[in-house]
Design an enzyme around this catalytic site. Structure first.
Site, short mmCIF file in Angstrom:
data_model
loop_
_atom_site.label_atom_id
_atom_site.label_comp_id
_atom_site.label_asym_id
_atom_site.label_seq_id
_atom_site.Cartn_x
_atom_site.Cartn_y
_atom_site.Cartn_z
N HIS A 250 0.91 -1.33 -0.01
CA HIS A 250 0.05 0.00 -0.03
C HIS A 250 0.91 1.19 0.02
O HIS A 250 1.89 1.24 0.64
CB HIS A 250 -0.94 -0.05 1.21
N ASP B 145 -7.94 -5.19 -0.27
CA ASP B 145 -8.43 -6.04 -1.21
C ASP B 145 -8.03 -7.70 -1.05
O ASP B 145 -8.48 -8.48 -1.78
CB ASP B 145 -7.66 -6.00 -2.57
C1 SDX Z 1 -6.17 0.16 -3.05
O1 SDX Z 1 -4.37 4.67 -2.06
C2 SDX Z 1 -5.44 3.96 -1.40
O2 SDX Z 1 -5.95 4.26 -0.50
C3 SDX Z 1 -5.88 2.66 -2.35
C4 SDX Z 1 -6.69 1.88 -1.50
C5 SDX Z 1 -7.88 2.69 -1.27
O3 SDX Z 1 -8.88 2.44 -0.11
O4 SDX Z 1 -8.51 3.52 -2.10
O5 SDX Z 1 -6.19 1.40 -0.10
C6 SDX Z 1 -7.51 0.84 -2.39
O6 SDX Z 1 -5.86 0.46 -4.24
C7 SDX Z 1 -5.27 -0.85 -2.44
C8 SDX Z 1 -4.25 -1.42 -3.14
C9 SDX Z 1 -4.55 -2.56 -4.13
N1 SDX Z 1 -3.67 -2.89 -5.05
C10 SDX Z 1 -3.11 -4.14 -4.92
O7 SDX Z 1 -2.99 -4.84 -3.96
C11 SDX Z 1 -2.08 -4.49 -6.17
C12 SDX Z 1 -0.52 -4.98 -5.56
N2 SDX Z 1 -0.03 -3.87 -4.55
C13 SDX Z 1 0.98 -2.80 -5.59
O8 SDX Z 1 0.89 -3.06 -6.94
C14 SDX Z 1 1.50 -1.84 -4.72
O9 SDX Z 1 1.92 -2.48 -3.48
C15 SDX Z 1 0.59 -0.81 -4.65
C16 SDX Z 1 0.07 -0.20 -6.02
C17 SDX Z 1 -0.52 -0.86 -3.78
C18 SDX Z 1 1.31 0.36 -4.13
O10 SDX Z 1 2.37 0.95 -4.84
P1 SDX Z 1 3.60 1.81 -4.43
O11 SDX Z 1 3.07 2.72 -3.29
O12 SDX Z 1 3.63 2.37 -5.98
O13 SDX Z 1 4.67 0.94 -4.24
P2 SDX Z 1 5.91 0.33 -5.19
O14 SDX Z 1 5.02 -0.12 -6.48
O15 SDX Z 1 6.87 1.61 -5.59
O16 SDX Z 1 6.75 -0.45 -4.58
C19 SDX Z 1 7.57 -0.34 -3.58
C20 SDX Z 1 8.32 -1.75 -3.84
C21 SDX Z 1 9.12 -2.23 -5.19
O17 SDX Z 1 10.03 -3.15 -4.94
P3 SDX Z 1 11.58 -2.13 -5.30
O18 SDX Z 1 11.40 -1.50 -6.43
O19 SDX Z 1 11.62 -1.46 -3.91
O20 SDX Z 1 12.48 -3.39 -5.12
O21 SDX Z 1 7.56 -2.72 -3.04
C22 SDX Z 1 7.31 -3.83 -4.40
C23 SDX Z 1 7.77 -3.26 -5.34
O22 SDX Z 1 8.01 -4.12 -6.60
N3 SDX Z 1 6.02 -4.35 -4.16
C24 SDX Z 1 5.65 -5.33 -4.39
C25 SDX Z 1 4.34 -5.26 -4.05
N4 SDX Z 1 3.86 -3.98 -4.05
C26 SDX Z 1 5.09 -3.35 -3.96
N5 SDX Z 1 6.09 -6.68 -4.88
C27 SDX Z 1 5.26 -7.72 -4.94
N6 SDX Z 1 4.05 -7.65 -4.64
C28 SDX Z 1 3.58 -6.46 -4.35
N7 SDX Z 1 2.11 -6.51 -4.15
#
Ligand code: SDX
Length: 432
Positions: free
Chosen positions: A306, A363
């Site tokens: 998140h 989710d």
């Molecule tokens: C919702 O914003 C809100 O409030 C949203 C929400 C709401 O109520 O409105 O809470 C609802 O959208 C919840 C999130 C649902 N999405 C998912 O579950 C999809 C999986 N999660 C991700 O794609 C990710 O964690 C996000 C999109 C939720 C957050 O993305 P960020 O903050 O841009 O984080 P990032 O992509 O920069 O990741 C940071 C690191 C990266 O690795 P490094 O580059 O540091 O090595 O964490 C890794 C990412 O690759 N990473 C994951 C991951 N999420 C982040 N690796 C594997 N699996 C994951 N789920």
């Protein structure tokens, strides 16, 4: 603590005010930065940028706190009432009995959609994604309610909010019915908000669907947990569109489009597909987690991570408890819940996830509950939108009534060509 920040650029100092929120969070107010220094800030994805001051929802991502108008979400768990919480978010305090009865009656009386809107559904292919129909039909409400193009007083705002919150159920149910070739079921004025929605989803002309109390409470609580989440992607979209003075229906239709994305509200569908892939033996939980850690796989552990929560998403904690309660109350076990628990256990003992503060989000467990209620996977994000609607409406109103209200128009840093000349390459095909 100081209430000004000093920025030094090329030996020139600029003083910028620091503002502080109710819970002590602080921000550098950069409204005057460009006028003072010619500089702008750059923050792709707005991870460090506040777009507004808001009194609706408070999140503490480090401590896993979520409050609606100051009330911790955990306090809604017993006898959950989505309509009551919708009022709280939109009007700033819990409704008294008279307000609640008036608003509930308005929701009941406005649940139908214009008969001619049904023809719109017939125009969609049966394979149409329900989120596409939801966004289109919410926008279409603008055509049937010219009286709500401008919301100049509280009574008109309440009327528009009630119609949206009431009709979103009808539109969602009819989108589902369209994709299954089933007749549209009229709302039943004897039923409360959630039972009426499930009636329109699942009743047949020859057999009424009866919503039991456990399902009623589970869906009320699930909608409450999705009701608002400060400046997330879809809410920021609603604010952005609303900032041009677009009407409430058009603004919320845009929010539906933003929510649809798999990184946002669409993640609940991806979580179910992930759990199902593991359940059908395509891979083990361990193999999936390994894939999610491998950047080259482009696979993510859906429902994990998140932008704001760097510890447990408090909604996931409540949803996990609710899933267990709903299923145990039925002496039922959903293998997908066991798989979800196993994935969580593996991930939270793996430094890749722990070091990046990746925990289950809203989710991760919601799909197991929706499945237990009988909601099909392609309707999961639609349910999220029904829950989020009062939050979008509340945020739209707060922005429109703010003394700071102005059209949202971010800047950029240009990295394209320097000035160059126009030399067409069309030759004889030149004619316009
Ligand atoms: C919702 O914003 C809100 O409030 C949203 C929400 C709401 O109520 O409105 O809470 C609802 O959208 C919840 C999130 C649902 N999405 C998912 O579950 C999809 C999986 N999660 C991700 O794609 C990710 O964690 C996000 C999109 C939720 C957050 O993305 P960020 O903050 O841009 O984080 P990032 O992509 O920069 O990741 C940071 C690191 C990266 O690795 P490094 O580059 O540091 O090595 O964490 C890794 C990412 O690759 N990473 C994951 C991951 N999420 C982040 N690796 C594997 N699996 C994951 N789920």
């Amino acid at each position: 603590m100081t209430d000004t920040a000093t920025l030094t650029v090329d030996g020139q100092e600029y003083s910028l005010p620091i503002i502080e929120g109710t819970e002590g969070e602080r921000a550098v107010d950069i409204r005057a930065l460009r006028a003072q220094s010619g500089l702008i800030t750059l923050d792709p994805g707005y991870g460090n940028t506040g777009s507004c001051e808001s009194a609706i929802t408070y999140i503490d991502g480090e401590r896993g706190i979520l409050r609606y108008r100051g009330i911790p979400i955990e306090q809604f768990e017993n006898q959950p009432n989505f309509v009551e919480v919708a009022w709280l978010l939109m009007f700033g305090s819990l409704p008294d009995a008279a307000e609640y009865d008036r608003f509930s009656t308005l929701l009941t009386d406005t649940a139908n959609i214009d008969e001619s809107m049904k023809h719109h559904f017939q125009g969609f292919p049966r394979t149409a994604p329900p989120m596409a129909m939801l966004s289109a039909m919410i926008n279409a409400l603008s055509c049937f309610h010219p009286e709500f193009q401008e919301l100049d007083d509280l009574k008109t705002f309440e009327g528009a909010a009630a119609r949206l919150i009431s009709k979103v159920r009808t539109i969602a149910a009819y989108a589902y019915r369209r994709t299954h070739g089933m007749p549209y079921i009229y709302p039943d004025p004897e039923l409360r908000y959630v039972p009426n929605f499930l009636h329109m989803m699942f009743s047949q002309p020859y057999r009424q669907y009866v919503c039991d109390d456990a399902v009623r409470d589970a869906l009320n609580l699930l909608l409450i947990l999705h009701a608002d989440h400060e400046q997330n992607c879809s809410t920021s979209t609603v604010r952005m569109v609303g900032s041009s003075r677009a009407n409430l229906f058009a603004s919320c239709a845009a929010g539906v489009c933003a929510l649809w994305g798999p990184l946002h509200g669409g993640a609940n569908v991806k979580v179910l597909q992930m759990l199902d892939a593991i359940h059908t033996g395509k891979m083990t939980p361990e193999e999936y987690v390994k894939l999610a850690k491998d950047k080259s796989s482009k696979v993510r552990l859906m429902g994990f991570g998140h932008r704001v929560y760097k510890s447990f998403d408090p909604r996931a904690v409540v949803l996990q408890r609710m899933a267990e309660r709903l299923l145990s109350g039925r002496n039922d076990r959903d293998p997908l819940l066991d798989i979800a628990r196993r994935l969580e256990e593996i991930a939270l003992s793996d430094s890749y996830f722990v070091d990046r503060n990746l925990y289950p989000n809203v989710d991760f467990y919601s799909g197991v509950i929706l499945r237990a209620i009988g909601i099909p996977v392609d309707m999961f994000t639609v349910i999220f939108a029904i829950g989020r609607l009062p939050g979008w409406i509340a945020q739209w109103r707060e922005q429109n009534e703010s003394p700071d209200a102005r059209i949202s128009r971010p800047r950029q840093i240009y990295t394209g060509n320097r000035e160059t000349g126009y030399r067409s390459r069309l030759g004889s095909a030149k004619a316009g």
